[in-house]
Scaffold this active site. Sequence first.
Site, mmCIF file in Angstrom:
data_model
loop_
_atom_site.group_PDB
_atom_site.id
_atom_site.type_symbol
_atom_site.label_atom_id
_atom_site.label_comp_id
_atom_site.label_asym_id
_atom_site.label_seq_id
_atom_site.Cartn_x
_atom_site.Cartn_y
_atom_site.Cartn_z
ATOM 1 N N HIS A 52 -5.933 -5.840 3.399
ATOM 2 C CA HIS A 52 -4.948 -4.717 3.435
ATOM 3 C C HIS A 52 -4.496 -4.627 4.865
ATOM 4 O O HIS A 52 -5.419 -4.638 5.947
ATOM 5 C CB HIS A 52 -5.707 -3.651 3.280
ATOM 6 C CG HIS A 52 -6.030 -3.516 1.721
ATOM 7 N ND1 HIS A 52 -5.467 -2.578 0.763
ATOM 8 C CD2 HIS A 52 -6.908 -4.138 0.839
ATOM 9 C CE1 HIS A 52 -5.768 -2.781 -0.354
ATOM 10 N NE2 HIS A 52 -6.909 -3.633 -0.367
ATOM 11 N N CYS A 90 0.757 -1.149 -0.030
ATOM 12 C CA CYS A 90 -0.093 -0.091 0.018
ATOM 13 C C CYS A 90 0.890 1.228 -0.021
ATOM 14 O O CYS A 90 1.980 1.453 0.672
ATOM 15 C CB CYS A 90 -0.863 0.095 1.318
ATOM 16 S SG CYS A 90 -1.524 1.593 1.718
ATOM 17 N N GLU A 91 0.516 2.013 -0.911
ATOM 18 C CA GLU A 91 1.385 3.298 -0.849
ATOM 19 C C GLU A 91 1.155 4.322 0.157
ATOM 20 O O GLU A 91 2.148 5.106 0.190
ATOM 21 C CB GLU A 91 1.411 3.940 -2.180
ATOM 22 C CG GLU A 91 -0.065 4.571 -2.654
ATOM 23 C CD GLU A 91 -0.004 5.538 -3.847
ATOM 24 O OE1 GLU A 91 -0.692 6.211 -3.982
ATOM 25 O OE2 GLU A 91 0.477 4.840 -4.743
ATOM 26 N N HIS A 92 0.355 4.202 0.836
ATOM 27 C CA HIS A 92 -0.181 5.115 1.963
ATOM 28 C C HIS A 92 0.551 4.704 3.194
ATOM 29 O O HIS A 92 1.060 5.760 3.985
ATOM 30 C CB HIS A 92 -1.517 4.884 2.348
ATOM 31 C CG HIS A 92 -2.429 5.504 1.103
ATOM 32 N ND1 HIS A 92 -3.685 5.093 0.782
ATOM 33 C CD2 HIS A 92 -2.291 6.555 0.227
ATOM 34 C CE1 HIS A 92 -4.144 5.596 -0.097
ATOM 35 N NE2 HIS A 92 -3.351 6.447 -0.771
ATOM 36 N N HIS A 93 1.038 3.556 3.589
ATOM 37 C CA HIS A 93 1.473 2.986 4.620
ATOM 38 C C HIS A 93 2.872 2.088 4.558
ATOM 39 O O HIS A 93 3.319 1.836 5.584
ATOM 40 C CB HIS A 93 0.474 2.412 5.651
ATOM 41 C CG HIS A 93 -0.578 3.086 6.120
ATOM 42 N ND1 HIS A 93 -1.837 2.942 5.211
ATOM 43 C CD2 HIS A 93 -0.579 4.327 7.110
ATOM 44 C CE1 HIS A 93 -2.755 4.048 5.918
ATOM 45 N NE2 HIS A 93 -2.058 4.756 6.833
ATOM 46 N N GLN A 103 -5.078 -0.424 -4.307
ATOM 47 C CA GLN A 103 -5.810 -1.705 -5.249
ATOM 48 C C GLN A 103 -6.528 -0.971 -6.429
ATOM 49 O O GLN A 103 -6.714 -1.729 -7.643
ATOM 50 C CB GLN A 103 -6.726 -2.316 -4.353
ATOM 51 C CG GLN A 103 -7.332 -3.397 -5.049
ATOM 52 C CD GLN A 103 -8.401 -4.304 -3.993
ATOM 53 O OE1 GLN A 103 -7.998 -4.437 -2.662
ATOM 54 N NE2 GLN A 103 -9.343 -4.974 -4.675
ATOM 55 N N CYS A 156 -3.130 -2.486 6.369
ATOM 56 C CA CYS A 156 -3.109 -1.245 6.822
ATOM 57 C C CYS A 156 -4.657 -1.024 7.565
ATOM 58 O O CYS A 156 -4.667 -0.228 8.534
ATOM 59 C CB CYS A 156 -3.182 -0.073 5.855
ATOM 60 S SG CYS A 156 -3.962 -0.219 4.351
#
Length: 199
Positions: free
Chosen positions: A157, A88-91, A129, A159
Site C-alpha cells: 500500500h 485506497c479509498e482513504h488517500h 483490501q 499510503c
Amino acid sequence: MAPYQSLEEYNIDITNDVKERYERIIDEIGEDVSREGLVKTPERAAKAMLFLTQGYKQNAVEILKGAMFKESYDEMVIIKDIELYSLCEHHMLPFFGKAHIAYIPNGYIVGLSKIPRIVDVFARRLQVQERLTHDILECLNNTLKPQGVAVVIEASHMCMMMRGVQKQNSVTTTSGFRGQFEKIETRNEFLKLISSNLS
C-alpha cells in the site's frame, strides 16, 4: 452496457468536469497549470482516474454468468498470482499485489479468464483490501454456487510506503474462505499450493 470492457472511450462531459477539478487542485497546491509540462496533465489525470475506477460501470456477476459451463469436474481449481492494482479509498493512493483464488465446482466451471476479470472489476474502484477480498469471495460464491471458494490477497500500500509510517517493505495479506475451504485440510491444501512453485 457490456458486462466488461476496457474503458478507452471517455464521456467528454465527465472527462472535462474531472479535468477542471484537477486544474484547480494543481493551481491550489501552488503549481502553474499553464507550464509546458503540466498543460495536458489535468486531462491525463482525469482519464487515468476514470480508467482506474471503471469497475463501477462493470458487472462481475454478468461476467461470470456469461462463461459458466456444465462440467462434472469436482476438484480444486486454482488461479494464483493474479496481478491487481487498486486505489485506497482513504488517500486515493495505489495499492497493488496478487490475488490467489480457488473454487471447487458444483456442476459448473467458469472460463479461467473470467476470474482475473472479476478481480479487476472490484479492484478498479475505491477500495480497502479487506472489502476487495470479501467482494471477490462473495461474487464467486453467490454466482457459481460452488462447493467452496478461497481468496487470498497480498498487497503493498502506497499510503503506508509514501506517507504516514513510511514502511516500504510491508505486505498486507487478507483471506476469505467459504464452504469446503472452511475445513482445515482443504484450506491447508490450497495454502500449500499457492505457496509452492510447481513450474
